[in-house]
Design a protein around this motif. Structure first.
Motif, PDB file in Angstrom:
ATOM      1  N   ARG A 135      -8.257 -11.639  95.628  1.00 31.28           N
ATOM      2  CA  ARG A 135      -7.926 -10.223  95.656  1.00 31.28           C
ATOM      3  C   ARG A 135      -8.737  -9.504  94.581  1.00 31.28           C
ATOM      4  NH1 ARG A 135      -1.442 -10.022  96.827  1.00 31.28           N
ATOM      5  NH2 ARG A 135      -1.446 -12.142  96.057  1.00 31.28           N
TER       6      ARG A 135
ATOM      7  N   PHE B  57       2.191 -23.460  99.583  1.00 29.13           N
ATOM      8  CA  PHE B  57       0.843 -23.204 100.105  1.00 29.13           C
ATOM      9  C   PHE B  57       0.052 -22.394  99.076  1.00 29.13           C
ATOM     10  CE2 PHE B  57      -1.784 -20.294 103.010  1.00 29.13           C
ATOM     11  CZ  PHE B  57      -2.899 -21.077 102.871  1.00 29.13           C
ATOM     12  N   THR B  58       0.596 -21.269  98.658  1.00 30.02           N
ATOM     13  CA  THR B  58      -0.085 -20.479  97.622  1.00 30.02           C
ATOM     14  C   THR B  58       0.763 -20.369  96.361  1.00 30.02           C
ATOM     15  OG1 THR B  58       0.815 -18.492  98.648  1.00 30.02           O
ATOM     16  CG2 THR B  58      -1.441 -19.076  99.215  1.00 30.02           C
ATOM     17  N   GLY B  59       1.993 -20.828  96.426  1.00 27.54           N
ATOM     18  CA  GLY B  59       2.870 -20.758  95.254  1.00 27.54           C
ATOM     19  C   GLY B  59       2.745 -22.017  94.402  1.00 27.54           C
TER      20      GLY B  59
ATOM     21  N   LEU C 233      10.234 -13.441 101.365  1.00 21.11           N
ATOM     22  CA  LEU C 233       8.878 -13.134 100.889  1.00 21.11           C
ATOM     23  C   LEU C 233       7.842 -14.159 101.325  1.00 21.11           C
ATOM     24  CD1 LEU C 233      10.555 -11.219  99.049  1.00 21.11           C
ATOM     25  CD2 LEU C 233       9.166 -11.932  97.129  1.00 21.11           C
TER      26      LEU C 233
ATOM     27  N   TYR D 146      -2.291 -11.309 110.062  1.00 23.57           N
ATOM     28  CA  TYR D 146      -1.346 -10.871 109.027  1.00 23.57           C
ATOM     29  C   TYR D 146      -0.685  -9.551 109.443  1.00 23.57           C
ATOM     30  CZ  TYR D 146       0.191  -9.577 104.253  1.00 23.57           C
ATOM     31  OH  TYR D 146       0.915  -9.220 103.138  1.00 23.57           O
TER      32      TYR D 146
ATOM     33  N   ASP E  44       9.075 -25.810 104.573  1.00 25.70           N
ATOM     34  CA  ASP E  44       8.357 -24.765 105.292  1.00 25.70           C
ATOM     35  C   ASP E  44       9.390 -23.964 106.093  1.00 25.70           C
ATOM     36  OD1 ASP E  44       6.704 -23.471 107.303  1.00 25.70           O
ATOM     37  OD2 ASP E  44       5.132 -24.824 106.584  1.00 25.70           O
TER      38      ASP E  44
ATOM     39  N   LYS F 234       3.205  -9.236 110.546  1.00 25.13           N
ATOM     40  CA  LYS F 234       4.160  -8.452 109.744  1.00 25.13           C
ATOM     41  C   LYS F 234       4.806  -7.368 110.603  1.00 25.13           C
ATOM     42  CE  LYS F 234       3.871 -10.112 105.440  1.00 25.13           C
ATOM     43  NZ  LYS F 234       5.009 -10.703 104.729  1.00 25.13           N
TER      44      LYS F 234
ATOM     45  N   PHE G  46       3.651 -15.367  93.544  1.00 24.00           N
ATOM     46  CA  PHE G  46       3.429 -14.342  92.518  1.00 24.00           C
ATOM     47  C   PHE G  46       4.621 -13.372  92.417  1.00 24.00           C
ATOM     48  CE2 PHE G  46       1.373  -9.930  92.558  1.00 24.00           C
ATOM     49  CZ  PHE G  46       1.528  -9.732  91.194  1.00 24.00           C
ATOM     50  N   VAL G  47       4.899 -12.639  93.459  1.00 26.34           N
ATOM     51  CA  VAL G  47       5.999 -11.655  93.414  1.00 26.34           C
ATOM     52  C   VAL G  47       7.347 -12.379  93.329  1.00 26.34           C
ATOM     53  CG1 VAL G  47       7.181  -9.806  94.651  1.00 26.34           C
ATOM     54  CG2 VAL G  47       4.679  -9.943  94.726  1.00 26.34           C
TER      55      VAL G  47
ATOM     56  N   ASP H 292      10.181 -22.871  99.367  1.00 22.02           N
ATOM     57  CA  ASP H 292       8.728 -22.654  99.322  1.00 22.02           C
ATOM     58  C   ASP H 292       8.018 -23.908  99.800  1.00 22.02           C
ATOM     59  OD1 ASP H 292       5.980 -22.029  98.252  1.00 22.02           O
ATOM     60  OD2 ASP H 292       7.072 -20.331  97.399  1.00 22.02           O
TER      61      ASP H 292
ATOM     62  N   THR I 271      -0.264  -4.994  94.907  1.00 15.45           N
ATOM     63  CA  THR I 271       0.484  -5.280  93.681  1.00 15.45           C
ATOM     64  C   THR I 271      -0.297  -6.286  92.830  1.00 15.45           C
ATOM     65  OG1 THR I 271       2.493  -4.979  94.975  1.00 15.45           O
ATOM     66  CG2 THR I 271       2.750  -6.062  92.842  1.00 15.45           C
TER      67      THR I 271
HETATM   68  P1  NAD Z   1       1.981 -15.376  97.180  1.00 19.84           P
HETATM   69  O1  NAD Z   1       0.980 -16.010  98.075  1.00 19.84           O
HETATM   70  O2  NAD Z   1       1.796 -15.490  95.717  1.00 19.84           O
HETATM   71  O3  NAD Z   1       3.447 -15.878  97.529  1.00 19.84           O
HETATM   72  C1  NAD Z   1       3.858 -16.253  98.807  1.00 19.84           C
HETATM   73  C2  NAD Z   1       4.717 -17.498  98.684  1.00 19.84           C
HETATM   74  O4  NAD Z   1       5.162 -17.906  99.983  1.00 19.84           O
HETATM   75  C3  NAD Z   1       3.978 -18.688  98.089  1.00 19.84           C
HETATM   76  O5  NAD Z   1       4.762 -19.290  97.088  1.00 19.84           O
HETATM   77  C4  NAD Z   1       3.762 -19.610  99.283  1.00 19.84           C
HETATM   78  O6  NAD Z   1       3.646 -20.966  98.909  1.00 19.84           O
HETATM   79  C5  NAD Z   1       4.988 -19.313 100.120  1.00 19.84           C
HETATM   80  N1  NAD Z   1       4.833 -19.613 101.546  1.00 19.84           N
HETATM   81  C6  NAD Z   1       3.829 -19.244 102.370  1.00 19.84           C
HETATM   82  N2  NAD Z   1       4.047 -19.692 103.614  1.00 19.84           N
HETATM   83  C7  NAD Z   1       5.232 -20.351 103.584  1.00 19.84           C
HETATM   84  C8  NAD Z   1       5.986 -21.061 104.563  1.00 19.84           C
HETATM   85  N3  NAD Z   1       5.575 -21.172 105.834  1.00 19.84           N
HETATM   86  N4  NAD Z   1       7.153 -21.640 104.180  1.00 19.84           N
HETATM   87  C9  NAD Z   1       7.585 -21.557 102.902  1.00 19.84           C
HETATM   88  N5  NAD Z   1       6.903 -20.908 101.941  1.00 19.84           N
HETATM   89  C10 NAD Z   1       5.734 -20.315 102.277  1.00 19.84           C
HETATM   90  O7  NAD Z   1       2.035 -13.840  97.624  1.00 19.84           O
HETATM   91  P2  NAD Z   1       2.778 -12.606  96.948  1.00 19.84           P
HETATM   92  O8  NAD Z   1       1.732 -11.674  96.495  1.00 19.84           O
HETATM   93  O9  NAD Z   1       3.810 -13.055  96.002  1.00 19.84           O
HETATM   94  O10 NAD Z   1       3.477 -11.958  98.229  1.00 19.84           O
HETATM   95  C11 NAD Z   1       4.858 -12.105  98.503  1.00 19.84           C
HETATM   96  C12 NAD Z   1       5.214 -11.301  99.745  1.00 19.84           C
HETATM   97  O11 NAD Z   1       4.922  -9.923  99.562  1.00 19.84           O
HETATM   98  C13 NAD Z   1       4.455 -11.744 100.997  1.00 19.84           C
HETATM   99  O12 NAD Z   1       5.320 -11.713 102.099  1.00 19.84           O
HETATM  100  C14 NAD Z   1       3.393 -10.688 101.148  1.00 19.84           C
HETATM  101  O13 NAD Z   1       2.998 -10.541 102.487  1.00 19.84           O
HETATM  102  C15 NAD Z   1       4.083  -9.457 100.606  1.00 19.84           C
HETATM  103  N6  NAD Z   1       3.114  -8.472 100.087  1.00 19.84           N
HETATM  104  C16 NAD Z   1       2.448  -8.689  98.910  1.00 19.84           C
HETATM  105  C17 NAD Z   1       1.522  -7.754  98.470  1.00 19.84           C
HETATM  106  C18 NAD Z   1       0.758  -7.933  97.184  1.00 19.84           C
HETATM  107  O14 NAD Z   1      -0.089  -7.110  96.864  1.00 19.84           O
HETATM  108  N7  NAD Z   1       1.015  -8.963  96.407  1.00 19.84           N
HETATM  109  C19 NAD Z   1       1.278  -6.591  99.223  1.00 19.84           C
HETATM  110  C20 NAD Z   1       1.967  -6.433 100.419  1.00 19.84           C
HETATM  111  C21 NAD Z   1       2.900  -7.361 100.841  1.00 19.84           C
END
Ligand code: NAD
Ligand code: UDP
Ligand code: UDP
Length: 341
Positions: free
Chosen positions: A209, A59-61, A96, A168, A81, A172, A36-37, A56, A198
């Motif tokens: 969420r 997993f969630t992307g 990220l 988590y 990974d 972090k 997402f971000v 990437d 966010t």
């Molecule tokens: P998201 O789940 O949409 O994106 C995370 C991405 O990381 C995904 O594309 C997923 O496939 C990839 N990923 C996960 N584990 C992996 C691994 N082992 N190897 C390679 N890729 C991997 O989440 P987001 O909301 O975009 O968050 C991005 C970052 O910002 C994260 O680190 C999260 O902890 C941090 N964050 C987000 C928020 C929020 O509200 N969105 C708040 C605080 C912190």
């Protein structure tokens, strides 16, 4: 030469990308760039004309989040990974990669820990080898269920180390510790962003969420599920504000952690009411069982970001939610089997 590069090799199907010369063009790695971000950050850096590599594990992307860049000469995507070492040559790393929503990070807690610890060691090792600057996406969860309100960066937090969120929160926290250990010991140039809740387009539909749940429930005319009494608070920032903040932090000389969030605080009940009124229609609301270790209050103190990054959020909740509702309206239709053009 330049003309043929701009007009020839880059086909018209791509958005217009700024030209950067060899001095200003950076090679940037975004871990988790299909999420997402990350995908919004990809867009912004690509439009600025930088070379962007995404790593990437999906997993969630989703590839869909960045597919509009596939084939562009400045763009590359690596399916890997980050828990396994990665060897690329870059100038900057936005790190990220990590599941972010509670159901996703609790799905496999050990994997969440590995991603944020071993994965972060790998990215720090990479940054060390190539002399890159690295920004770690940390979280407001490092403050746990805070006893200090609003939360400023000097607060050390209140985390239950053995609770369901610990995989988590603690991972972090170790991620941050690793960044400063590498900074002290290896003279690495690190940035740490403590990101608060966010929301925006490209949030995962099933990430559980509150923003995605409430909007989807309202769009489907389902009951809105408020966990607990709904008097717990959160402060929500729109994704474009976060992306601006991450870039401002990367480009600044400030090396201590910085909160990035919108200080406008609402209870979850107020939030449900705002979404109900924006989506329109009649929706029932139900108070369900409270979740364990749910932080009761959360609001960023953003004085540091204002002072050192000259950053503050610009997008109002109404404006941001409208864009997000527009996005989910299409996603819900798609997932319900309707054809969307
Ligand atoms: P998201 O789940 O949409 O994106 C995370 C991405 O990381 C995904 O594309 C997923 O496939 C990839 N990923 C996960 N584990 C992996 C691994 N082992 N190897 C390679 N890729 C991997 O989440 P987001 O909301 O975009 O968050 C991005 C970052 O910002 C994260 O680190 C999260 O902890 C941090 N964050 C987000 C928020 C929020 O509200 N969105 C708040 C605080 C912190
Ligand atoms: N690493 C990596 N890519 C690189 C350089 C290092 O993934 O380009 C990994 C490496 O495999 C190691 C980790 O990063 O596991 C930490 O590297 P560092 O050099 O700090 O430690 P060391 O290799 O000495 O254990
Ligand atoms: N929440 C809720 N209903 C939902 C999803 C979440 O009431 O369908 C609540 C949740 O208990 C928490 C807040 O909304 O108090 C924010 O939850 P989210 O999972 O979005 O983020 P986080 O807890 O990580 O801040």
């Amino acid at each position: 030469k330049l003309k043929s590069f701009e007009g020839g090799r880059i086909s018209k199907k791509y958005p217009d990308v700024k030209f950067q010369n060899y001095r200003t063009k950076k090679r940037i790695l975004i871990t988790g760039g299909a999420g997402f971000v990350g995908s919004h950050l990809v867009d912004k850096l690509m439009l600025m004309g930088h070379e962007v590599t995404v790593v990437d594990n999906f997993f969630t992307g989703r590839k869909e989040n960045v597919e509009h860049w596939f084939g562009h000469p400045n763009f590359e995507i690596i399916h890997q990974d980050i828990v396994t070492p990665l060897f690329v040559e870059v100038d900057e790393i936005y790190h990220l990669a990590s599941p972010a929503s509670p159901p996703h990070y609790m799905f496999n807690p050990v994997k969440t820990i590995k991603t944020n610890t071993i994965g972060t060691i790998n990215m720090l090792g990479l940054a060390k080898r190539v002399g890159a600057k690295i920004l770690f996406a940390s979280t407001s969860e490092v403050y746990g269920d805070p006893e200090v309100h609003p939360q400023s960066e000097t607060y050390w937090g209140h985390v239950n180390p053995i609770g369901p969120r610990a995989c988590y929160d603690e991972a972090k926290r170790v991620g941050e510790t690793l960044c400063y250990a590498y900074a002290r010991h290896e003279k690495l140039n690190v940035r740490v962003a403590r990101i608060f809740n966010t929301y925006g387009p490209r949030m995962h539909m099933n990430d559980g969420r509150v923003v995605s749940n409430f909007i989807i429930q309202a769009l489907r005319n389902e009951t809105i599920t408020v966990y607990g009494l709904g008097n717990q608070t959160r402060s929500f920032q729109y994704v474009s504000d976060l992306v601006d903040g991450l870039m401002a932090l990367m480009n600044s000389n400030y090396t201590l952690p910085v909160n990035l969030g919108n200080p406008l605080e609402h209870t979850i009940l107020e939030f449900a009411t705002i979404i109900k009124s924006l989506v329109g229609g009649e929706h029932a609301m139900k108070l369900t069982k409270a979740v364990e270790d749910d932080p009761q209050r959360r609001k960023p103190d953003i004085k540091r970001a204002k002072k050192y990054l000259d950053w503050e959020p610009k997008v109002s909740l109404n404006e941001g939610l409208k864009k997000t509702i527009e996005y989910f309206t299409i996603e819900v239709k798609r997932s319900d089997g309707h054809k969307v053009t």
